[in-house]
Design a protein around this motif. Structure first.
Motif, PDB file in Angstrom:
ATOM      1  N   ARG A   1      62.032  39.140 -14.294  1.00 16.63           N
ATOM      2  CA  ARG A   1      60.840  38.781 -14.467  1.00 16.63           C
ATOM      3  C   ARG A   1      60.562  37.557 -15.366  1.00 16.63           C
ATOM      4  O   ARG A   1      59.844  36.593 -15.036  1.00 16.63           O
ATOM      5  CB  ARG A   1      60.056  39.802 -15.268  1.00 16.63           C
ATOM      6  CG  ARG A   1      59.759  41.070 -14.318  1.00 16.63           C
ATOM      7  CD  ARG A   1      58.784  42.259 -14.731  1.00 16.63           C
ATOM      8  NE  ARG A   1      59.140  42.784 -16.032  1.00 16.63           N
ATOM      9  CZ  ARG A   1      59.909  43.965 -15.960  1.00 16.63           C
ATOM     10  NH1 ARG A   1      60.304  44.444 -14.800  1.00 16.63           N
ATOM     11  NH2 ARG A   1      60.347  44.389 -16.977  1.00 16.63           N
TER      12      ARG A   1
ATOM     13  N   ARG B   1      63.474  37.804  -4.105  1.00 16.80           N
ATOM     14  CA  ARG B   1      62.112  37.579  -5.020  1.00 16.80           C
ATOM     15  C   ARG B   1      62.175  36.206  -5.738  1.00 16.80           C
ATOM     16  O   ARG B   1      61.233  35.637  -5.672  1.00 16.80           O
ATOM     17  CB  ARG B   1      62.122  38.688  -6.215  1.00 16.80           C
ATOM     18  CG  ARG B   1      61.734  39.996  -5.503  1.00 16.80           C
ATOM     19  CD  ARG B   1      61.776  40.774  -6.790  1.00 16.80           C
ATOM     20  NE  ARG B   1      60.639  40.767  -7.861  1.00 16.80           N
ATOM     21  CZ  ARG B   1      59.470  41.122  -7.790  1.00 16.80           C
ATOM     22  NH1 ARG B   1      58.934  41.926  -6.668  1.00 16.80           N
ATOM     23  NH2 ARG B   1      58.826  40.712  -8.632  1.00 16.80           N
TER      24      ARG B   1
ATOM     25  N   THR C   1      49.327  33.292   2.231  1.00 17.58           N
ATOM     26  CA  THR C   1      49.443  34.235   0.998  1.00 17.58           C
ATOM     27  C   THR C   1      49.845  33.799  -0.246  1.00 17.58           C
ATOM     28  O   THR C   1      49.169  34.328  -1.375  1.00 17.58           O
ATOM     29  CB  THR C   1      50.340  35.371   1.466  1.00 17.58           C
ATOM     30  OG1 THR C   1      50.176  36.078   2.859  1.00 17.58           O
ATOM     31  CG2 THR C   1      50.638  36.452   0.604  1.00 17.58           C
TER      32      THR C   1
ATOM     33  N   ASP D   1      47.389  34.327  -8.243  1.00 15.06           N
ATOM     34  CA  ASP D   1      48.292  35.625  -8.604  1.00 15.06           C
ATOM     35  C   ASP D   1      49.448  35.661  -7.978  1.00 15.06           C
ATOM     36  O   ASP D   1      49.500  36.475  -6.799  1.00 15.06           O
ATOM     37  CB  ASP D   1      47.308  36.676  -8.297  1.00 15.06           C
ATOM     38  CG  ASP D   1      47.882  38.023  -8.956  1.00 15.06           C
ATOM     39  OD1 ASP D   1      48.851  38.073  -9.644  1.00 15.06           O
ATOM     40  OD2 ASP D   1      46.924  39.116  -9.209  1.00 15.06           O
TER      41      ASP D   1
ATOM     42  N   ASP E   1      52.036  37.688  -8.437  1.00 12.76           N
ATOM     43  CA  ASP E   1      52.562  39.089  -8.431  1.00 12.76           C
ATOM     44  C   ASP E   1      51.721  39.687  -7.270  1.00 12.76           C
ATOM     45  O   ASP E   1      52.563  40.417  -6.526  1.00 12.76           O
ATOM     46  CB  ASP E   1      52.234  39.794  -9.549  1.00 12.76           C
ATOM     47  CG  ASP E   1      53.197  39.180 -10.884  1.00 12.76           C
ATOM     48  OD1 ASP E   1      54.200  38.804 -10.757  1.00 12.76           O
ATOM     49  OD2 ASP E   1      52.670  39.025 -11.785  1.00 12.76           O
ATOM     50  N   ARG E   2      50.585  39.493  -7.257  1.00 17.05           N
ATOM     51  CA  ARG E   2      49.734  40.081  -6.180  1.00 17.05           C
ATOM     52  C   ARG E   2      50.249  39.491  -4.771  1.00 17.05           C
ATOM     53  O   ARG E   2      50.268  40.066  -3.630  1.00 17.05           O
ATOM     54  CB  ARG E   2      48.194  39.836  -6.223  1.00 17.05           C
ATOM     55  CG  ARG E   2      47.389  40.082  -5.143  1.00 17.05           C
ATOM     56  CD  ARG E   2      47.536  41.794  -4.714  1.00 17.05           C
ATOM     57  NE  ARG E   2      46.938  42.174  -3.516  1.00 17.05           N
ATOM     58  CZ  ARG E   2      47.092  43.216  -2.904  1.00 17.05           C
ATOM     59  NH1 ARG E   2      48.477  43.950  -3.225  1.00 17.05           N
ATOM     60  NH2 ARG E   2      46.443  43.507  -1.857  1.00 17.05           N
TER      61      ARG E   2
ATOM     62  N   LEU F   1      53.354  38.304  -3.998  1.00 17.15           N
ATOM     63  CA  LEU F   1      54.613  39.008  -3.667  1.00 17.15           C
ATOM     64  C   LEU F   1      54.263  40.354  -2.971  1.00 17.15           C
ATOM     65  O   LEU F   1      55.169  40.812  -2.013  1.00 17.15           O
ATOM     66  CB  LEU F   1      55.334  39.145  -4.963  1.00 17.15           C
ATOM     67  CG  LEU F   1      57.001  39.218  -4.500  1.00 17.15           C
ATOM     68  CD1 LEU F   1      57.497  38.199  -3.875  1.00 17.15           C
ATOM     69  CD2 LEU F   1      57.571  39.653  -6.046  1.00 17.15           C
ATOM     70  N   GLU F   2      53.171  41.193  -3.438  1.00 18.56           N
ATOM     71  CA  GLU F   2      52.973  42.549  -2.996  1.00 18.56           C
ATOM     72  C   GLU F   2      52.558  42.146  -1.431  1.00 18.56           C
ATOM     73  O   GLU F   2      53.000  42.963  -0.823  1.00 18.56           O
ATOM     74  CB  GLU F   2      52.058  43.268  -3.851  1.00 18.56           C
ATOM     75  CG  GLU F   2      52.618  43.564  -5.150  1.00 18.56           C
ATOM     76  CD  GLU F   2      51.493  44.086  -6.211  1.00 18.56           C
ATOM     77  OE1 GLU F   2      50.450  44.438  -5.538  1.00 18.56           O
ATOM     78  OE2 GLU F   2      51.614  44.614  -7.211  1.00 18.56           O
ATOM     79  N   ARG F   3      51.812  41.495  -1.477  1.00 14.98           N
ATOM     80  CA  ARG F   3      51.211  41.165   0.089  1.00 14.98           C
ATOM     81  C   ARG F   3      52.144  40.674   1.119  1.00 14.98           C
ATOM     82  O   ARG F   3      51.957  41.039   2.100  1.00 14.98           O
ATOM     83  CB  ARG F   3      50.026  40.323  -0.016  1.00 14.98           C
ATOM     84  CG  ARG F   3      48.710  40.688  -0.700  1.00 14.98           C
ATOM     85  CD  ARG F   3      47.469  39.787  -0.768  1.00 14.98           C
ATOM     86  NE  ARG F   3      47.070  39.574   0.602  1.00 14.98           N
ATOM     87  CZ  ARG F   3      46.586  38.488   0.868  1.00 14.98           C
ATOM     88  NH1 ARG F   3      45.871  37.575   0.077  1.00 14.98           N
ATOM     89  NH2 ARG F   3      46.103  38.126   2.421  1.00 14.98           N
TER      90      ARG F   3
ATOM     91  N   GLY G   1      55.246  41.566   0.814  1.00 11.07           N
ATOM     92  CA  GLY G   1      56.275  42.749   1.280  1.00 11.07           C
ATOM     93  C   GLY G   1      55.515  43.444   2.276  1.00 11.07           C
ATOM     94  O   GLY G   1      56.322  44.263   2.983  1.00 11.07           O
ATOM     95  N   GLU G   2      54.205  43.467   2.076  1.00 11.82           N
ATOM     96  CA  GLU G   2      53.457  44.179   3.154  1.00 11.82           C
ATOM     97  C   GLU G   2      53.312  43.525   4.548  1.00 11.82           C
ATOM     98  O   GLU G   2      53.674  44.053   5.722  1.00 11.82           O
ATOM     99  CB  GLU G   2      52.168  44.481   2.929  1.00 11.82           C
ATOM    100  CG  GLU G   2      51.742  45.140   1.535  1.00 11.82           C
ATOM    101  CD  GLU G   2      50.310  45.378   0.978  1.00 11.82           C
ATOM    102  OE1 GLU G   2      49.590  44.595   1.347  1.00 11.82           O
ATOM    103  OE2 GLU G   2      50.183  45.955  -0.090  1.00 11.82           O
TER     104      GLU G   2
ATOM    105  N   TRP H   1      61.621  43.107   5.923  1.00  9.64           N
ATOM    106  CA  TRP H   1      62.155  42.768   4.377  1.00  9.64           C
ATOM    107  C   TRP H   1      63.366  43.464   4.294  1.00  9.64           C
ATOM    108  O   TRP H   1      63.508  44.971   4.445  1.00  9.64           O
ATOM    109  CB  TRP H   1      60.912  43.107   3.467  1.00  9.64           C
ATOM    110  CG  TRP H   1      61.327  42.628   2.304  1.00  9.64           C
ATOM    111  CD1 TRP H   1      62.280  43.106   1.321  1.00  9.64           C
ATOM    112  CD2 TRP H   1      61.013  41.524   1.673  1.00  9.64           C
ATOM    113  NE1 TRP H   1      62.363  42.397   0.062  1.00  9.64           N
ATOM    114  CE2 TRP H   1      61.551  41.411   0.003  1.00  9.64           C
ATOM    115  CE3 TRP H   1      59.889  40.467   1.706  1.00  9.64           C
ATOM    116  CZ2 TRP H   1      61.167  40.438  -0.676  1.00  9.64           C
ATOM    117  CZ3 TRP H   1      59.700  39.645   0.883  1.00  9.64           C
ATOM    118  CH2 TRP H   1      60.167  39.687  -0.420  1.00  9.64           C
TER     119      TRP H   1
END
Length: 383
Positions: A152, A228, A259, A264, A266-267, A269-271, A273-274, A279
């Motif tokens: 991080r 990441r 994306t 943001d 972090d957000r 990265l989450e999107r 991943g979706e 992945w």
């Protein structure tokens, strides 16, 4: 004013940051590192000096000062044994000083949101002024060997990188004081003001603009320790301008440019991943490049672009397909850069079938296994 107190250890300084977070203040790793470095620059750990160093680095809002005073007082009280005052003012609880001591202060690596000190070497006698930043230690540590907390910290450093694409000269011209070409039309027009005498000569030069930048990031299973960090590099690359495209691939290609255009990360990265269904799956580099070249070969985003392909080159498909698609990609692009995390090992040789097939079409072959190599990649892009 209190007498100069003993040099606190890194653990003690970091504990103040943890106590402030527990009290509800937003004190991240960056602020704690700044506090430690500021303490080192002071060369003194008197309670007064630590107090004002903390006030300057650990909080940013005036309304947090009261909470800081209360937490700082408890922190000093737990760390020492007799009361003292700070600049003539006493916080809500009495501050406590310490008797002079001489332990050393060494900053090592970071774990989670904390900064930890490595075991001290007896007799080294390193003083507070020779503190080494934790992030400097992490610059040379491979992503695959980092703890989640260390990742991080490094990911935040990658997001702050300045990524620039090289400049290209367009066919259009612009007015210039010292251009490459004499501008006859503008010179004659200016001569009308001086009775036809061309006293004021005008020049023109080609316009310049940043080349398109295209990132192709491998998120297959073999790249899991690095994916990441590479996505964070893609986020940093978005600052190079609007002519940036980012794709992820495993067994198929996925565009993630929109994306990543967010405040943001972090957000984002989450999107991603979706969005990326494969992945940490298999690797089909050749087939993914074929989809890219077939669909984007006529677009300005690819033609004349600087292409960065981040992958370990462990191709599951036909290496001949990869070789052919790399030739096509190299023909369209201005430069092709391949970042391979495995290259960080001194024993690595590109003998894998996929990597061997791709290398003839690669202009620059670099590693991407740690923060230092990612910084070097950013520098290569600008050349």
């Amino acid at each position: 004013m209190a007498p100069d107190g003993g040099v606190r250890t890194v653990e003690a300084l970091v504990r103040l940051g943890r106590d402030l977070r527990a009290a509800g203040l937003q004190v991240g790793t960056g602020r704690v590192l700044t506090f430690v470095r500021g303490t080192a620059a002071l060369g003194s750990t008197a309670a007064e000096d630590l107090y004002w160093a903390g006030r300057a680095t650990l909080i940013a809002r005036p309304e947090d000062a009261e909470t800081f005073d209360r937490v700082f007082a408890r922190w000093v009280l737990a760390d020492s044994g007799r009361p003292t005052e700070i600049a003539g003012e006493r916080p809500p609880d009495e501050l406590m000083g310490t008797d002079p001591m001489s332990p050393t202060l060494i900053v090592g690596s970071t774990s989670g949101d904390d900064v930890t000190a490595p075991p001290s070497t007896e007799g080294t006698g390193e003083r507070l002024g020779s503190v080494a930043s934790g992030i400097e230690v992490l610059r040379h540590k491979a992503f695959s060997q980092m703890t989640p907390g260390e990742r991080r910290v490094v990911e935040r450093a990658i997001r702050r990188l300045s990524v620039r694409a090289p400049v290209e000269h367009t066919r259009r011209y612009r007015a210039s004081r010292r251009g490459a070409r004499f501008d006859m039309r503008r010179t004659l027009r200016a001569s009308l003001r001086t009775q036809g005498e061309p006293f004021d000569r005008r020049w023109r030069a080609r316009r310049t603009r940043s080349r398109p930048l295209l990132l192709i990031l491998d998120v297959s299973g073999s790249m899991a320790p690095y994916s990441r960090a590479l996505i964070q590099f893609g986020y940093a690359a978005m600052s190079a301008g609007r002519r940036v495209e980012v794709f992820c691939f495993g067994t198929r290609l996925t565009r993630v440019t929109r994306t990543l255009r967010t405040n943001d990360p972090d957000r984002a990265l989450e999107r991603i991943g979706e969005q990326v269904a494969d992945w940490e799956g298999g690797t089909r580099i050749g087939e993914s490049l074929k989809i890219l070249v077939d669909g984007w070969s006529q677009r300005a985003a690819l033609r004349g672009a600087v292409v960065v392909l981040c992958s370990d080159g462990l191709e599951r498909g036909d290496p001949e397909v990869l070789r052919h698609q790399m030739v096509r990609l190299h023909r369209l692009a201005h430069k092709v850069i391949w970042a391979n995390p495995l290259k960080g090992s001194s024993r690595y040789e590109p003998l894998a079938r996929g990597m061997a097939a791709a290398l003839p079409s690669v202009d620059a072959f670099v590693s991407g296994h740690d923060l230092e190599s990612v910084e070097a990649l950013a520098a290569v892009l600008a050349t």
